[in-house]
Scaffold this motif. Sequence first.
Motif: not given
Length: 92
Positions: A27-28, A30-31, A35, A60, A63-64, A67
């Motif tokens: 997940d991190s 992909e984040l 970015k 996802h 969802r990001f 943040y």
Amino acid sequence: MNFKKCSRCGNFYLSKGDVCPKCSSKDSFELTTFKTYIEQNGTENSIEIISQELGIQVKHLNRFLGYEEFKNYVNDFELSKPQSKNNKKVEL
Ligand SMILES: [Zn+2]
């Protein structure tokens, strides 16, 4: 005790964040990918297109965008969405 349901695999877990410990590294990753993409390409493409290009599910990406670190980009996406479909794509 509060169990949370993982946004990725659906397993229940007990820790912070939106995903379970098992999924957190992917997940991190992909984040970070998302970015980096925005930093390099801006927000001209819609979430759907970015999803296809990066291979990251739309849910996802959305969802990001919720943040804190994407706070500045959320409005850009909402503004650029209606126009970018007709105008900018033709030049390719
Ligand atoms: Zn998980």
